[in-house]
Write a protein that holds these residues in place. Structure first.
Motif, short mmCIF file in Angstrom:
data_model
loop_
_atom_site.label_atom_id
_atom_site.label_comp_id
_atom_site.label_asym_id
_atom_site.label_seq_id
_atom_site.Cartn_x
_atom_site.Cartn_y
_atom_site.Cartn_z
N ARG A 199 0.83 -1.20 0.00
CA ARG A 199 0.00 0.00 0.00
C ARG A 199 0.86 1.26 0.00
O ARG A 199 0.51 2.26 -0.63
CB ARG A 199 -0.93 0.01 1.22
N VAL A 200 2.01 1.22 0.71
CA VAL A 200 2.91 2.39 0.69
C VAL A 200 3.42 2.63 -0.72
O VAL A 200 3.44 3.77 -1.19
CB VAL A 200 4.10 2.17 1.65
N VAL A 201 3.80 1.56 -1.41
CA VAL A 201 4.31 1.71 -2.78
C VAL A 201 3.28 2.40 -3.66
O VAL A 201 3.57 3.37 -4.38
CB VAL A 201 4.70 0.34 -3.38
N PHE A 202 2.03 1.94 -3.60
CA PHE A 202 1.00 2.53 -4.45
C PHE A 202 0.65 3.95 -4.02
O PHE A 202 0.42 4.82 -4.85
CB PHE A 202 -0.25 1.65 -4.45
N GLU A 239 2.58 6.14 -2.62
CA GLU A 239 3.63 7.06 -3.02
C GLU A 239 3.67 7.22 -4.54
O GLU A 239 3.99 8.29 -5.06
CB GLU A 239 4.98 6.59 -2.48
N LEU A 240 3.32 6.15 -5.26
CA LEU A 240 3.26 6.27 -6.72
C LEU A 240 2.17 7.26 -7.11
O LEU A 240 2.35 8.09 -8.01
CB LEU A 240 2.97 4.89 -7.33
N GLU A 241 1.04 7.20 -6.40
CA GLU A 241 -0.05 8.13 -6.68
C GLU A 241 0.39 9.56 -6.38
O GLU A 241 0.09 10.50 -7.12
CB GLU A 241 -1.28 7.76 -5.86
N ARG A 242 1.14 9.73 -5.29
CA ARG A 242 1.61 11.06 -4.91
C ARG A 242 2.56 11.61 -5.98
O ARG A 242 2.47 12.76 -6.40
CB ARG A 242 2.33 11.00 -3.56
N LEU A 243 3.46 10.74 -6.45
CA LEU A 243 4.44 11.15 -7.47
C LEU A 243 3.72 11.58 -8.75
O LEU A 243 3.97 12.65 -9.30
CB LEU A 243 5.38 9.98 -7.76
N THR A 244 2.77 10.75 -9.21
CA THR A 244 2.04 11.06 -10.44
C THR A 244 1.30 12.38 -10.30
O THR A 244 1.32 13.23 -11.18
CB THR A 244 1.02 9.95 -10.73
N SER A 245 0.63 12.55 -9.16
CA SER A 245 -0.16 13.75 -8.95
C SER A 245 0.71 15.00 -8.93
O SER A 245 0.40 16.01 -9.56
CB SER A 245 -0.93 13.60 -7.64
N HIS A 246 1.83 14.94 -8.20
CA HIS A 246 2.70 16.11 -8.11
C HIS A 246 3.33 16.45 -9.46
O HIS A 246 3.45 17.63 -9.80
CB HIS A 246 3.80 15.89 -7.08
N LEU A 247 3.71 15.44 -10.23
CA LEU A 247 4.29 15.73 -11.56
C LEU A 247 3.25 16.45 -12.42
O LEU A 247 3.57 17.38 -13.15
CB LEU A 247 4.75 14.44 -12.23
N GLY A 248 1.99 16.03 -12.31
CA GLY A 248 0.94 16.71 -13.05
C GLY A 248 0.75 18.15 -12.60
O GLY A 248 0.57 19.05 -13.41
N ASP A 249 0.82 18.38 -11.28
CA ASP A 249 0.67 19.74 -10.76
C ASP A 249 1.78 20.63 -11.26
O ASP A 249 1.56 21.80 -11.59
CB ASP A 249 0.75 19.75 -9.23
N LEU A 250 3.00 20.10 -11.25
CA LEU A 250 4.15 20.90 -11.69
C LEU A 250 4.00 21.23 -13.17
O LEU A 250 4.30 22.36 -13.60
CB LEU A 250 5.45 20.13 -11.43
N ALA A 251 3.50 20.27 -13.96
CA ALA A 251 3.25 20.55 -15.38
C ALA A 251 2.24 21.67 -15.51
O ALA A 251 2.40 22.59 -16.33
CB ALA A 251 2.73 19.31 -16.09
N GLY A 252 1.21 21.64 -14.68
CA GLY A 252 0.17 22.66 -14.73
C GLY A 252 0.69 24.04 -14.38
O GLY A 252 0.35 25.03 -15.03
N ILE A 253 1.55 24.11 -13.34
CA ILE A 253 2.11 25.41 -12.95
C ILE A 253 2.94 25.98 -14.10
O ILE A 253 2.83 27.17 -14.43
CB ILE A 253 2.98 25.26 -11.68
N GLY A 282 -8.84 -1.01 -8.42
CA GLY A 282 -8.77 -2.45 -8.31
C GLY A 282 -7.48 -2.93 -7.64
O GLY A 282 -7.02 -4.02 -7.92
N VAL A 283 -6.91 -2.11 -6.76
CA VAL A 283 -5.69 -2.52 -6.03
C VAL A 283 -6.03 -2.85 -4.59
O VAL A 283 -5.76 -3.94 -4.10
CB VAL A 283 -4.62 -1.41 -6.08
N ASN A 284 -6.68 -1.90 -3.88
CA ASN A 284 -7.02 -2.13 -2.48
C ASN A 284 -8.19 -3.09 -2.36
O ASN A 284 -9.11 -3.08 -3.18
CB ASN A 284 -7.43 -0.82 -1.81
N LYS A 285 -8.14 -3.91 -1.33
CA LYS A 285 -9.24 -4.82 -1.05
C LYS A 285 -9.39 -4.78 0.47
O LYS A 285 -8.44 -4.53 1.18
CB LYS A 285 -8.80 -6.23 -1.48
N LEU A 286 -10.58 -5.06 0.97
CA LEU A 286 -10.76 -5.02 2.42
C LEU A 286 -9.92 -6.14 3.04
O LEU A 286 -10.14 -7.30 2.75
CB LEU A 286 -12.24 -5.24 2.78
N GLY A 287 -8.93 -5.76 3.83
CA GLY A 287 -8.05 -6.75 4.43
C GLY A 287 -6.68 -6.81 3.80
O GLY A 287 -5.85 -7.64 4.18
#
Lengths: 262, 526
Positions: free
Chosen positions: B261-264, B266-280, B315-320
């Motif tokens: 879950r940490v890997v995913f 942080e991957l989401e954080r990386l993708t999102s921030h790269l998009g924000d920087l592109a936007g700025i 489709g990555v997280n599942k309960l448990g």
């Protein structure tokens, strides 16, 4: 300046030439498919599908998925005891006729339709569109209530990998300059008027493409007090692109389908 | 921990609070006397310095005959959420507002009024929040008596905007349909020439009624609903949902699943921030850097495809735990791709910062003062750039983050430049976190299935999404369904901050300031 030139030379070309060359789709998780031979008709997936997109006709045994309602969540693959349901790599799913995406017939409740008449595109208009839009297309994107996943994928059409402008297609700021409306989201109550006004502001001839499960049918947000079951309850739609969200190539496929370029 | 806080409060308010049975190590809940809520809140906020992180109502008339209002404060040092619960008689239909003491409460109280019909007495600006002029008066969707499937006829109520008068002052309305490919929202600017005097935002154009829709649905289905609250916060939202249900079910998820879950995340954080920087960069017309960031974001999506076949990590997280062992056998492919992104990011950041025209645009633009950020409980990179130090990964870490070493960036000027720098530094931190998580991941299973959950139990799930602190609260119902799902994404807290940050700036800088926050309209509107 030197640094910028150095970078440009380091990456001379990133664009993937889709649709001329098919993409490397080996890892994509796209259209789920139920194999009727392997299926034991236990009904597990039908009951648990989050958007009630799987339909099983008990008398005939026919089972399938309505792709305009599917949200591509992978649950059917997980719960199938016989391994009959699986996610495939097929992403080119856009269709002009909503019924082509469905396993069973579409029933539209009289009450859902607004009072205004339902416009139908005739075949003469279709030929005219190809002649007028054959060279270039201006698109206005409207988010009428999505989660922003589809909007990000539409944004990705402008990145160096997809570069939609090489096909003569580009996004404009005003509906008055638009030939096509790319609509995402379920047409929420608060956006209904804005969507209709944007549609009316776009001059004729125009095309409307519904992008994503929410725009096709309401997706997982069907039947709430604040949504509509698809934008075709509000504006006429020419092409439906299923997905949640659909990949940029799938959206491009849908846009080109609307232009009869495929 | 629970007892410490409760005992401190008992010393001062013994007659007015009562412990709620069944609380957890990181959640301290107590019933409070509604008449004393302003006093107790003032104490928690000013004396103990607990920020108000969420506030919501729940129709508990079927359970105890009353409406309940939950006031959630956070003790970040100890990692405990302190909740005060007041019970309101249905006949009263009002409660005391705490917005004059705690500014962050203002929007929550307006939301409670729109959804439940309970009036905050003494609220400084009691205007409709969720519903626009088309919603008829007197209809409150989150009351259990309201049928969530009915579509009411359109009404014509008036919803007025704040007017600023003076010589040469005029209004610029923008939206809901915006010029770019972006979600809808309406902004009413009051301007005198170029500088913005006042900005009022009217959001909730993409309000879909997610909270009402979840009620009565299975806990399994609502996982997929939680993924679709906001597209680029898919993982953080489903993570928060899973955390809450896993707490209620009392399931200890396998450690390998926590690391995945940490890997995913942080991957989401990386993708999102790269998009924000592109936007700025795009909004300062710096095309070269914008497309460099878009290229890197494309590479980040390739990692997502490599791991799970879904660009938005659905489709990555599942309960448990997680659905599959996504990282097994793919560590080297992911590491190679991340090293490429890291090299490119270092180069691009250096080129960008040496461009004086770009720096001139972003420095001292859109300053959010530390006081405004802390009063409004701004969260995430926007708050960290204004000197407000808080990160859920440090205060409520969970089993994996507490074993991983990382620094949270800190900047103080609160301008676009600081927000941009926080995001660049967080990108590097995320890449290093993914390397560390892949390396130190223990072996073992990845899913401890959640069976059934007891009815009418509640818990919080709190995560750090790319935009900031994300809190979900769930109360379960009978037969493994949801009774109440309260979602509070970071965008809800940060939108008022945008309205403060633009004051005094020129109108053409508005898109730049907006992009530097990059908030989700869908995450706010639900």
């Amino acid at each position: 300046m030197f640094e910028i030139t150095r970078k440009i030379l380091q990456y001379p070309r990133l664009t993937q030439n889709y649709p001329q060359n098919p993409p490397d789709s080996g890892k994509f998780a796209c259209a789920p498919v139920i194999d009727p031979e392997k299926c034991t008709r236990c009904g597990e997936c039908v009951e648990r599908c989050p958007s009630r997109a799987i339909v099983w006709d008990k008398p005939s045994g026919a089972i399938g998925i309505n792709y305009d309602e599917c949200v591509f969540c992978t649950l059917c693959e997980d719960v199938c005891p016989a391994g009959a349901a699986a996610m495939t790599t097929r992403f080119e799913m856009a269709e002009k006729d909503r019924c082509a995406l469905r396993q069973n017939a579409l029933v539209i409740d009289e009450q859902i339709l607004p009072d205004a008449s339902y416009e139908i595109i005739s075949s003469e208009l279709t030929a005219k569109i190809q002649k007028i839009f054959g060279r270039s297309l201006q698109i206005r994107e409207v988010d009428s209530g999505s989660c922003n996943g589809c909007d990000y994928e539409i944004n990705a059409l402008n990145n160096p990998f997809n570069d939609i402008e090489r096909l003569g297609i580009h996004f404009v700021a005003s509906p008055r300059h638009a030939d096509m409306l790319l609509v995402t989201g379920t047409a929420t109550r608060n956006m209904q008027l804005a969507l209709v006004k944007t549609y009316n502001a776009a001059p004729d001839p125009k095309l409307v493409v519904a992008v994503g499960a929410c725009a096709c049918s309401g997706g997982i947000f069907k039947d709430t007090y604040a949504t509509n079951n698809g934008i075709d309850c509000i504006v006429p739609v020419d092409v439906y692109v299923p997905g949640c969200p659909p990949r940029p190539q799938a959206i491009l496929y849908g846009i080109l389908k609307a232009l009869d370029k495929l | 921990m629970y007892t410490e806080i409760y005992e401190k409060l008992s010393e001062l308010f013994a007659a007015d609070i009562k412990k709620k049975p069944g609380s957890r190590a990181d959640e301290c809940s107590m019933y409070a006397n509604p008449a004393k809520i302003p006093d107790i809140s003032t104490y928690l906020y000013t004396a103990l310095h607990y920020p108000l992180v969420s506030m919501f109502a729940n129709d508990e008339t079927a359970l105890c005959g009353q409406y309940a209002i939950y006031y959630v404060f956070s003790d970040e040092e100890k990692g405990v959420l302190v909740t005060l619960i007041t019970l309101i008689e249905p006949a009263d239909e009002e409660f005391l507002s705490i917005s004059r003491i705690i500014p962050a409460a203002a929007l929550y109280e307006r939301e409670i009024h729109d959804m439940f019909g309970l009036t905050p007495v003494g609220h400084p600006h009691a205007k409709r929040l969720v519903f626009h002029s088309n919603w008829p008066d007197g209809e409150y969707p989150l009351r259990k008596s309201f049928d969530g499937k009915q579509r009411l006829a359109f009404a014509k109520e008036t919803v007025a905007f704040t007017k600023v008068s003076g010589e040469g002052v005029f209004e610029i309305p923008v939206g809901p349909v915006h010029a770019g490919i972006i979600e809808p929202g309406h902004f009413r600017f009051s301007v005198a020439g170029e500088p913005i005097i006042h900005l009022e935002a009217q959001l909730y154009y993409v309000h879909k009624g997610i909270e009402k829709m979840s009620e009565g649905q299975s806990i399994e289905r609502c996982l997929y609903v939680s993924e679709r609250i906001s597209g680029d916060e898919t993982f953080a939202n489903s993570f928060a949902y899973c955390r809450a249900i896993e707490k209620i079910a009392n399931v200890q998820i396998p450690l390998r699943a926590e690391y995945i879950r940490v890997v995913f995340a942080e991957l989401e954080r990386l993708t999102s921030h790269l998009g924000d920087l592109a936007g700025i960069c795009l909004d300062t017309a710096y095309g070269f850097a914008a497309f460099q960031f878009r290229m890197m974001r494309g590479w980040s999506y390739l990692i997502a495809d490599e791991l799970c076949g879904m660009r938005f990590l659905r489709g990555v997280n599942k309960l448990g735990g997680v659905r599959k062992d996504f990282t097994a056998g793919r560590e080297s492919a992911v590491t190679e791709q991340l090293k490429r992104i890291k090299r490119e990011l270092t180069d691009t950041a250096e080129i960008m910062k040496s461009n004086s025209m770009f720096i001139d645009r972003v420095e001292n633009t859109g300053i959010l003062s530390q006081k405004a950020a802390s009063d409004l409980h701004a969260v995430g990179p926007a708050a960290r750039a204004s000197g407000v130090r808080s990160d859920v990964r440090k205060s409520f870490p969970g089993e994996a983050y507490k074993r991983l070493d990382f620094t949270v960036p800190e900047h103080n000027n609160g301008d676009v430049n600081c927000r941009m720098n926080v995001k660049i530094e967080e990108c590097f931190a995320s890449i290093d976190l993914i390397f560390a998580a892949l390396e130190s991941m223990p072996s073992g299973k990845v899913l401890e299935p959640v069976g059934s959950v007891a009815p009418y139990m509640s818990a919080f799930g709190i995560t750090e999404s790319p935009r900031g602190e994300n809190i979900h609260w769930i109360m379960t119902g009978e037969n493994n369904t949801i009774f109440r799902y309260k979602i509070r994404t970071p965008s809800f807290c940060n939108w008022p901050a945008v309205c403060h940050a633009v004051k005094g700036n020129i109108v053409p800088d508005f898109p730049l300031i907006n992009k530097s926050f990059n908030l989700s309209y869908a995450g706010n509107d639900l």
